[in-house]
Design a protein around this motif. Sequence first.
Motif, PDB file in Angstrom:
ATOM      1  N   ILE A 141      -0.995  26.240  12.061  1.00 53.84           N
ATOM      2  CA  ILE A 141      -0.439  25.080  12.749  1.00 53.84           C
ATOM      3  C   ILE A 141      -1.517  24.560  13.694  1.00 53.84           C
ATOM      4  O   ILE A 141      -2.074  25.313  14.502  1.00 53.84           O
ATOM      5  N   GLN A 142      -1.829  23.258  13.558  1.00 53.90           N
ATOM      6  CA  GLN A 142      -2.855  22.669  14.409  1.00 53.90           C
ATOM      7  C   GLN A 142      -2.670  21.161  14.478  1.00 53.90           C
ATOM      8  O   GLN A 142      -2.826  20.483  13.449  1.00 53.90           O
ATOM      9  N   PRO A 143      -2.357  20.597  15.626  1.00 52.90           N
ATOM     10  CA  PRO A 143      -2.038  21.238  16.900  1.00 52.90           C
ATOM     11  C   PRO A 143      -0.545  21.568  16.990  1.00 52.90           C
ATOM     12  O   PRO A 143       0.282  20.899  16.377  1.00 52.90           O
ATOM     13  N   ALA A 144      -0.220  22.582  17.736  1.00 51.39           N
ATOM     14  CA  ALA A 144       1.184  22.988  17.857  1.00 51.39           C
ATOM     15  C   ALA A 144       1.947  22.067  18.806  1.00 51.39           C
ATOM     16  O   ALA A 144       1.381  21.530  19.769  1.00 51.39           O
ATOM     17  N   LYS A 145       3.233  21.909  18.518  1.00 46.45           N
ATOM     18  CA  LYS A 145       4.142  21.162  19.375  1.00 46.45           C
ATOM     19  C   LYS A 145       5.240  22.104  19.866  1.00 46.45           C
ATOM     20  O   LYS A 145       5.468  23.165  19.273  1.00 46.45           O
ATOM     21  N   LEU A 146       5.941  21.674  20.908  1.00 44.78           N
ATOM     22  CA  LEU A 146       7.011  22.511  21.468  1.00 44.78           C
ATOM     23  C   LEU A 146       8.056  22.854  20.410  1.00 44.78           C
ATOM     24  O   LEU A 146       8.574  23.979  20.373  1.00 44.78           O
ATOM     25  N   GLU A 147       8.353  21.871  19.536  1.00 45.57           N
ATOM     26  CA  GLU A 147       9.404  22.075  18.533  1.00 45.57           C
ATOM     27  C   GLU A 147       8.995  23.036  17.421  1.00 45.57           C
ATOM     28  O   GLU A 147       9.806  23.358  16.547  1.00 45.57           O
ATOM     29  N   ASP A 148       7.744  23.506  17.436  1.00 49.51           N
ATOM     30  CA  ASP A 148       7.315  24.498  16.448  1.00 49.51           C
ATOM     31  C   ASP A 148       7.727  25.917  16.853  1.00 49.51           C
ATOM     32  O   ASP A 148       7.519  26.867  16.076  1.00 49.51           O
ATOM     33  N   SER A 149       8.279  26.068  18.046  1.00 57.86           N
ATOM     34  CA  SER A 149       8.756  27.391  18.472  1.00 57.86           C
ATOM     35  C   SER A 149       9.844  27.852  17.511  1.00 57.86           C
ATOM     36  O   SER A 149      10.873  27.180  17.344  1.00 57.86           O
ATOM     37  N   ASP A 179       5.726  22.118  -1.664  1.00 56.96           N
ATOM     38  CA  ASP A 179       5.412  22.011  -0.228  1.00 56.96           C
ATOM     39  C   ASP A 179       6.038  20.755   0.347  1.00 56.96           C
ATOM     40  O   ASP A 179       5.535  20.186   1.308  1.00 56.96           O
ATOM     41  N   SER A 180       7.160  20.330  -0.247  1.00 59.21           N
ATOM     42  CA  SER A 180       7.780  19.072   0.155  1.00 59.21           C
ATOM     43  C   SER A 180       8.320  19.108   1.582  1.00 59.21           C
ATOM     44  O   SER A 180       8.514  18.057   2.199  1.00 59.21           O
ATOM     45  N   GLN A 181       8.593  20.294   2.126  1.00 57.05           N
ATOM     46  CA  GLN A 181       9.150  20.388   3.467  1.00 57.05           C
ATOM     47  C   GLN A 181       8.109  20.874   4.482  1.00 57.05           C
ATOM     48  O   GLN A 181       8.463  21.236   5.603  1.00 57.05           O
ATOM     49  N   LEU A 182       6.855  20.862   4.110  1.00 57.74           N
ATOM     50  CA  LEU A 182       5.775  21.276   5.012  1.00 57.74           C
ATOM     51  C   LEU A 182       5.261  20.043   5.760  1.00 57.74           C
ATOM     52  O   LEU A 182       4.829  19.073   5.126  1.00 57.74           O
ATOM     53  N   PRO A 183       5.283  20.049   7.093  1.00 59.98           N
ATOM     54  CA  PRO A 183       4.731  18.913   7.859  1.00 59.98           C
ATOM     55  C   PRO A 183       3.212  18.911   7.756  1.00 59.98           C
ATOM     56  O   PRO A 183       2.511  19.523   8.563  1.00 59.98           O
ATOM     57  N   LYS A 184       2.709  18.200   6.789  1.00 59.11           N
ATOM     58  CA  LYS A 184       1.308  18.337   6.411  1.00 59.11           C
ATOM     59  C   LYS A 184       0.336  17.747   7.437  1.00 59.11           C
ATOM     60  O   LYS A 184      -0.870  18.013   7.358  1.00 59.11           O
ATOM     61  N   ASP A 185       0.843  16.981   8.399  1.00 60.07           N
ATOM     62  CA  ASP A 185      -0.066  16.461   9.411  1.00 60.07           C
ATOM     63  C   ASP A 185      -0.532  17.561  10.362  1.00 60.07           C
ATOM     64  O   ASP A 185      -1.581  17.437  10.992  1.00 60.07           O
ATOM     65  N   ARG A 186       0.219  18.662  10.436  1.00 57.94           N
ATOM     66  CA  ARG A 186      -0.161  19.722  11.369  1.00 57.94           C
ATOM     67  C   ARG A 186      -0.115  21.125  10.770  1.00 57.94           C
ATOM     68  O   ARG A 186      -0.676  22.056  11.322  1.00 57.94           O
ATOM     69  N   PHE A 187       0.587  21.290   9.676  1.00 60.70           N
ATOM     70  CA  PHE A 187       0.730  22.598   9.036  1.00 60.70           C
ATOM     71  C   PHE A 187      -0.134  22.640   7.768  1.00 60.70           C
ATOM     72  O   PHE A 187      -0.201  21.661   7.023  1.00 60.70           O
ATOM     73  N   GLU A 230      -0.031  27.504  24.039  1.00 61.85           N
ATOM     74  CA  GLU A 230       0.307  26.251  24.702  1.00 61.85           C
ATOM     75  C   GLU A 230       0.293  25.129  23.661  1.00 61.85           C
ATOM     76  O   GLU A 230      -0.397  25.227  22.634  1.00 61.85           O
ATOM     77  N   LYS A 231       1.069  24.082  23.957  1.00 61.13           N
ATOM     78  CA  LYS A 231       1.087  22.948  23.034  1.00 61.13           C
ATOM     79  C   LYS A 231      -0.326  22.388  22.872  1.00 61.13           C
ATOM     80  O   LYS A 231      -1.146  22.468  23.780  1.00 61.13           O
ATOM     81  N   ARG A 232      -0.559  21.890  21.676  1.00 58.79           N
ATOM     82  CA  ARG A 232      -1.856  21.336  21.250  1.00 58.79           C
ATOM     83  C   ARG A 232      -2.867  22.409  20.849  1.00 58.79           C
ATOM     84  O   ARG A 232      -3.916  22.076  20.311  1.00 58.79           O
ATOM     85  N   GLN A 233      -2.544  23.682  21.083  1.00 59.86           N
ATOM     86  CA  GLN A 233      -3.418  24.742  20.570  1.00 59.86           C
ATOM     87  C   GLN A 233      -3.131  24.973  19.084  1.00 59.86           C
ATOM     88  O   GLN A 233      -2.156  24.452  18.533  1.00 59.86           O
ATOM     89  N   SER A 234      -3.983  25.770  18.447  1.00 58.38           N
ATOM     90  CA  SER A 234      -3.783  26.112  17.048  1.00 58.38           C
ATOM     91  C   SER A 234      -3.406  27.590  16.942  1.00 58.38           C
ATOM     92  O   SER A 234      -3.680  28.388  17.845  1.00 58.38           O
ATOM     93  N   VAL A 235      -2.766  27.931  15.820  1.00 59.12           N
ATOM     94  CA  VAL A 235      -2.328  29.308  15.595  1.00 59.12           C
ATOM     95  C   VAL A 235      -2.311  29.570  14.087  1.00 59.12           C
ATOM     96  O   VAL A 235      -2.137  28.639  13.290  1.00 59.12           O
ATOM     97  N   ALA A 236      -2.527  30.813  13.727  1.00 61.67           N
ATOM     98  CA  ALA A 236      -2.500  31.197  12.312  1.00 61.67           C
ATOM     99  C   ALA A 236      -1.692  32.463  12.136  1.00 61.67           C
ATOM    100  O   ALA A 236      -1.751  33.372  12.971  1.00 61.67           O
ATOM    101  N   PHE A 237      -0.945  32.501  11.041  1.00 62.36           N
ATOM    102  CA  PHE A 237      -0.132  33.664  10.690  1.00 62.36           C
ATOM    103  C   PHE A 237      -0.616  34.199   9.350  1.00 62.36           C
ATOM    104  O   PHE A 237      -1.016  33.439   8.475  1.00 62.36           O
ATOM    105  N   TRP A 238      -0.499  35.512   9.205  1.00 62.73           N
ATOM    106  CA  TRP A 238      -0.966  36.165   7.974  1.00 62.73           C
ATOM    107  C   TRP A 238       0.173  36.887   7.290  1.00 62.73           C
ATOM    108  O   TRP A 238       1.063  37.443   7.958  1.00 62.73           O
ATOM    109  N   CYS A 239       0.148  36.888   5.962  1.00 61.32           N
ATOM    110  CA  CYS A 239       1.179  37.562   5.176  1.00 61.32           C
ATOM    111  C   CYS A 239       0.540  38.290   4.000  1.00 61.32           C
ATOM    112  O   CYS A 239      -0.287  37.715   3.276  1.00 61.32           O
TER     113      CYS A 239
END
Lengths: 110, 114
Positions: free
Chosen positions: B79-87, B57-65, B14-23
Amino acid sequence: GIQVEQSPPDLILQEGANSTLRCNFSDSVNNLQWFHQNPWGQLINLFYIPSGTKQNGRLSATTVATERYSLLYISSSQTTDSGVYFCAVELSGGSYIPTFGRGTSLIVHP
Amino acid sequence: EAGVAQSPRYKIIEKRQSVAFWCNPISGHATLYWYQQILGQGPKLLIQFQNNGVVDDSQLPKDRFSAERLKGVDSTLKIQPAKLEDSAVYLCASSPLMARGEQYFGPGTRLTVT
């Protein structure tokens, strides 16, 4: 930043047909790669071709760096060629930001 | 040779939640990339690492990513907090050389923010 334009945006073929996909870029590049994104979303390397011509089976690619374009040729297309084809370039001169075009969506009908 | 591994493959939050991805990149590859691919568009670079240092990292939205690559191997993108447009689909790629290397992509993580 560098502009990457791919054409055509969409392509529909009958199995067995040939096609040419184009990638134009606005500035000198160090790297250029062609990828196929299959229907499951996986990006698959086709060619790393900053200049010259390469062939791999039914696929071949040519990059004319001085004229800022690259072409991907698909011969005797098969249904498994369906998907989106992307080119990605990296600007020469120290900017290490790979930039993708919007892709060409290819559908091959049996 | 094992390819680039990513997890999870799918995530719904849900929006405003946080999520993490691993690579986990291909063994020995010094350069690691994170991309965001929105439906109908080409992948857009978010951040690029060379070993454990940030190249761009010039294209990283650093306020949330945020992203890190500890010990120059695995990497996480948060990503913290997530927004709808992060889908989007978040893709990881690795390359054996910077600037003149070929990129190899993982299968991606499909994120849906509701």
